[in-house]
Design an enzyme around this catalytic site. Sequence first.
Site, PDB file in Angstrom:
ATOM      1  N   HIS A  99     -24.060  -6.291  41.727  1.00  0.00           N
ATOM      2  CA  HIS A  99     -24.058  -7.509  42.719  1.00  0.00           C
ATOM      3  C   HIS A  99     -23.184  -7.079  43.902  1.00  0.00           C
ATOM      4  O   HIS A  99     -22.113  -6.449  43.306  1.00  0.00           O
ATOM      5  CB  HIS A  99     -23.632  -8.784  41.977  1.00  0.00           C
ATOM      6  CG  HIS A  99     -22.496  -8.689  41.159  1.00  0.00           C
ATOM      7  ND1 HIS A  99     -22.717  -8.029  39.756  1.00  0.00           N
ATOM      8  CD2 HIS A  99     -21.165  -8.760  41.229  1.00  0.00           C
ATOM      9  CE1 HIS A  99     -21.494  -7.914  38.989  1.00  0.00           C
ATOM     10  NE2 HIS A  99     -20.435  -8.368  40.146  1.00  0.00           N
ATOM     11  N   LEU A 100     -23.272  -7.708  44.947  1.00  0.00           N
ATOM     12  CA  LEU A 100     -22.054  -7.486  46.137  1.00  0.00           C
ATOM     13  C   LEU A 100     -21.528  -8.803  46.051  1.00  0.00           C
ATOM     14  O   LEU A 100     -22.004  -9.844  45.547  1.00  0.00           O
ATOM     15  CB  LEU A 100     -22.747  -7.468  47.405  1.00  0.00           C
ATOM     16  CG  LEU A 100     -23.748  -6.274  47.741  1.00  0.00           C
ATOM     17  CD1 LEU A 100     -24.082  -6.631  49.185  1.00  0.00           C
ATOM     18  CD2 LEU A 100     -22.702  -5.019  47.722  1.00  0.00           C
ATOM     19  N   HIS A 101     -20.354  -8.825  46.001  1.00  0.00           N
ATOM     20  CA  HIS A 101     -19.106  -9.840  46.155  1.00  0.00           C
ATOM     21  C   HIS A 101     -19.165 -10.129  47.854  1.00  0.00           C
ATOM     22  O   HIS A 101     -18.710  -9.073  48.328  1.00  0.00           O
ATOM     23  CB  HIS A 101     -17.788  -9.789  45.778  1.00  0.00           C
ATOM     24  CG  HIS A 101     -17.825  -9.791  44.214  1.00  0.00           C
ATOM     25  ND1 HIS A 101     -17.412 -10.707  43.564  1.00  0.00           N
ATOM     26  CD2 HIS A 101     -17.919  -8.776  43.225  1.00  0.00           C
ATOM     27  CE1 HIS A 101     -17.440 -10.300  42.133  1.00  0.00           C
ATOM     28  NE2 HIS A 101     -17.752  -9.015  42.063  1.00  0.00           N
TER      29      HIS A 101
HETATM   30  P1  AMP Z   1     -17.549  -8.704  38.412  1.00  0.00           P
HETATM   31  O1  AMP Z   1     -16.486  -8.245  37.944  1.00  0.00           O
HETATM   32  O2  AMP Z   1     -17.889  -7.648  39.783  1.00  0.00           O
HETATM   33  O3  AMP Z   1     -18.799  -8.153  37.370  1.00  0.00           O
HETATM   34  O4  AMP Z   1     -17.925  -9.793  38.743  1.00  0.00           O
HETATM   35  C1  AMP Z   1     -18.629 -10.785  38.024  1.00  0.00           C
HETATM   36  C2  AMP Z   1     -18.650 -12.162  38.601  1.00  0.00           C
HETATM   37  O5  AMP Z   1     -19.582 -12.913  38.422  1.00  0.00           O
HETATM   38  C3  AMP Z   1     -17.057 -12.818  38.465  1.00  0.00           C
HETATM   39  O6  AMP Z   1     -16.603 -12.966  39.826  1.00  0.00           O
HETATM   40  C4  AMP Z   1     -17.698 -14.153  37.896  1.00  0.00           C
HETATM   41  O7  AMP Z   1     -16.924 -15.311  38.244  1.00  0.00           O
HETATM   42  C5  AMP Z   1     -19.047 -14.297  38.174  1.00  0.00           C
HETATM   43  N1  AMP Z   1     -19.774 -15.086  37.363  1.00  0.00           N
HETATM   44  C6  AMP Z   1     -20.086 -15.062  36.134  1.00  0.00           C
HETATM   45  N2  AMP Z   1     -20.864 -15.777  35.583  1.00  0.00           N
HETATM   46  C7  AMP Z   1     -21.418 -16.343  36.596  1.00  0.00           C
HETATM   47  C8  AMP Z   1     -22.104 -17.482  36.774  1.00  0.00           C
HETATM   48  N3  AMP Z   1     -23.094 -18.008  35.666  1.00  0.00           N
HETATM   49  N4  AMP Z   1     -22.518 -17.956  37.980  1.00  0.00           N
HETATM   50  C9  AMP Z   1     -21.763 -17.497  38.871  1.00  0.00           C
HETATM   51  N5  AMP Z   1     -21.068 -16.617  38.861  1.00  0.00           N
HETATM   52  C10 AMP Z   1     -20.756 -15.953  37.549  1.00  0.00           C
END
Ligand code: AMP
Length: 112
Positions: A99-101
Amino acid sequence: MTTDCIFCKIVAGELGCDKLYEDDSVLAFRDISPKAPVHGLVIPKRHVATLDDFTDDDAELLGRLMRTATAIAADHNLEGYRIAMNVNALGGQVVFHAHLHILGGRQMRHMG
Ligand code: AMP
Protein backbone atom coordinates in the site's frame (compact mmCIF):
# COMPACT_ATOMS: atom_id res chain seq x y z
CA MET A 1 -7.46 -13.11 -2.01
CA THR A 2 -5.45 -14.18 1.00
CA THR A 3 -7.88 -15.12 3.74
CA ASP A 4 -5.93 -13.76 6.72
CA CYS A 5 -5.15 -10.41 5.08
CA ILE A 6 -7.18 -7.47 6.42
CA PHE A 7 -6.80 -5.47 3.21
CA CYS A 8 -8.01 -8.43 1.13
CA LYS A 9 -11.04 -8.52 3.46
CA ILE A 10 -11.64 -4.83 2.75
CA VAL A 11 -11.36 -5.49 -1.01
CA ALA A 12 -13.85 -8.37 -0.64
CA GLY A 13 -16.29 -6.18 1.32
CA GLU A 14 -15.97 -8.36 4.44
CA LEU A 15 -14.51 -5.42 6.37
CA GLY A 16 -15.70 -1.84 5.99
CA CYS A 17 -13.62 1.12 4.95
CA ASP A 18 -14.00 4.83 4.31
CA LYS A 19 -13.54 4.58 0.56
CA LEU A 20 -11.77 7.29 -1.40
CA TYR A 21 -11.53 5.64 -4.82
CA GLU A 22 -12.11 2.30 -6.53
CA ASP A 23 -11.61 0.86 -9.98
CA ASP A 24 -10.96 -2.62 -11.38
CA SER A 25 -7.44 -2.89 -10.02
CA VAL A 26 -7.07 -0.31 -7.26
CA LEU A 27 -8.84 0.60 -4.02
CA ALA A 28 -8.13 3.64 -1.83
CA PHE A 29 -9.53 4.33 1.63
CA ARG A 30 -8.80 6.43 4.69
CA ASP A 31 -6.30 5.09 7.21
CA ILE A 32 -8.06 3.96 10.38
CA SER A 33 -5.38 5.66 12.50
CA PRO A 34 -4.61 8.86 10.60
CA LYS A 35 -1.22 10.51 11.04
CA ALA A 36 -2.28 13.66 9.17
CA PRO A 37 -5.60 15.45 8.43
CA VAL A 38 -5.66 13.55 5.12
CA HIS A 39 -4.24 10.04 5.39
CA GLY A 40 -5.23 7.65 2.64
CA LEU A 41 -4.04 4.18 1.71
CA VAL A 42 -3.90 3.12 -1.93
CA ILE A 43 -3.75 -0.63 -2.53
CA PRO A 44 -3.83 -3.05 -5.43
CA LYS A 45 -6.98 -5.19 -5.25
CA ARG A 46 -4.87 -8.23 -5.99
CA HIS A 47 -2.90 -9.47 -3.00
CA VAL A 48 0.72 -8.43 -3.37
CA ALA A 49 2.53 -8.64 -0.04
CA THR A 50 5.23 -6.00 -0.45
CA LEU A 51 6.73 -3.66 -3.04
CA ASP A 52 9.38 -6.33 -3.58
CA ASP A 53 6.74 -8.76 -4.85
CA PHE A 54 5.64 -6.71 -7.85
CA THR A 55 7.17 -7.75 -11.17
CA ASP A 56 7.85 -5.98 -14.43
CA ASP A 57 4.37 -7.12 -15.54
CA ASP A 58 2.95 -4.91 -12.79
CA ALA A 59 4.43 -1.68 -14.14
CA GLU A 60 0.99 -0.42 -15.20
CA LEU A 61 -0.54 -1.35 -11.84
CA LEU A 62 2.24 0.48 -10.01
CA GLY A 63 1.54 3.51 -12.15
CA ARG A 64 -2.17 3.26 -11.34
CA LEU A 65 -1.37 3.25 -7.61
CA MET A 66 0.71 6.40 -7.97
CA ARG A 67 -1.82 8.17 -10.19
CA THR A 68 -4.59 7.30 -7.72
CA ALA A 69 -2.58 8.94 -4.96
CA THR A 70 -2.12 12.13 -7.00
CA ALA A 71 -5.86 12.15 -7.81
CA ILE A 72 -6.67 11.91 -4.09
CA ALA A 73 -4.29 14.80 -3.44
CA ALA A 74 -6.09 16.85 -6.09
CA ASP A 75 -9.53 15.89 -4.69
CA HIS A 76 -8.44 17.22 -1.30
CA ASN A 77 -6.79 20.34 -2.74
CA LEU A 78 -3.48 19.31 -1.23
CA GLU A 79 -0.83 21.74 -2.31
CA GLY A 80 1.87 19.53 -0.84
CA TYR A 81 1.75 16.01 0.49
CA ARG A 82 3.83 12.93 1.18
CA ILE A 83 3.65 9.54 -0.50
CA ALA A 84 5.23 6.76 1.55
CA MET A 85 5.54 3.03 1.19
CA ASN A 86 6.90 0.93 4.03
CA VAL A 87 8.63 -2.15 2.69
CA ASN A 88 9.08 -5.26 4.85
CA ALA A 89 9.26 -5.34 8.64
CA LEU A 90 12.56 -3.46 8.79
CA GLY A 91 10.98 -0.74 6.66
CA GLY A 92 8.11 -0.38 9.13
CA GLN A 93 5.53 -2.40 7.19
CA VAL A 94 2.84 -3.85 9.46
CA VAL A 95 0.14 -4.87 6.98
CA PHE A 96 1.58 -7.23 4.39
CA HIS A 97 -0.62 -6.18 1.50
CA ALA A 98 1.32 -3.54 -0.39
CA HIS A 99 0.00 0.00 0.00
CA LEU A 100 0.93 3.60 -0.59
CA HIS A 101 0.31 6.06 2.21
CA ILE A 102 -0.76 9.52 1.14
CA LEU A 103 -0.41 12.09 3.91
CA GLY A 104 -1.34 15.75 3.70
CA GLY A 105 -3.18 18.67 5.22
CA ARG A 106 -0.35 19.70 7.52
CA GLN A 107 3.29 20.67 7.21
CA MET A 108 5.31 17.49 6.73
CA ARG A 109 8.44 17.27 8.83
CA HIS A 110 11.67 17.52 6.90
CA MET A 111 13.26 14.12 6.34
CA GLY A 112 16.83 15.36 6.15
P1 AMP B 1 2.14 -0.01 7.33
O1 AMP B 1 2.87 0.23 8.60
O2 AMP B 1 2.74 0.72 6.17
O3 AMP B 1 1.93 -1.49 7.04
O4 AMP B 1 0.73 0.67 7.53
C1 AMP B 1 -0.45 -0.02 7.73
C2 AMP B 1 -1.52 1.02 7.93
O5 AMP B 1 -2.78 0.38 7.84
C3 AMP B 1 -1.47 1.71 9.30
O6 AMP B 1 -1.31 3.11 9.10
C4 AMP B 1 -2.82 1.37 9.92
O7 AMP B 1 -3.36 2.43 10.68
C5 AMP B 1 -3.66 1.04 8.70
N1 AMP B 1 -4.79 0.13 8.93
C6 AMP B 1 -4.76 -1.04 9.57
N2 AMP B 1 -5.98 -1.62 9.56
C7 AMP B 1 -6.77 -0.79 8.87
C8 AMP B 1 -8.15 -0.80 8.50
N3 AMP B 1 -8.95 -1.82 8.83
N4 AMP B 1 -8.66 0.24 7.79
C9 AMP B 1 -7.86 1.28 7.45
N5 AMP B 1 -6.55 1.35 7.77
C10 AMP B 1 -6.02 0.34 8.47
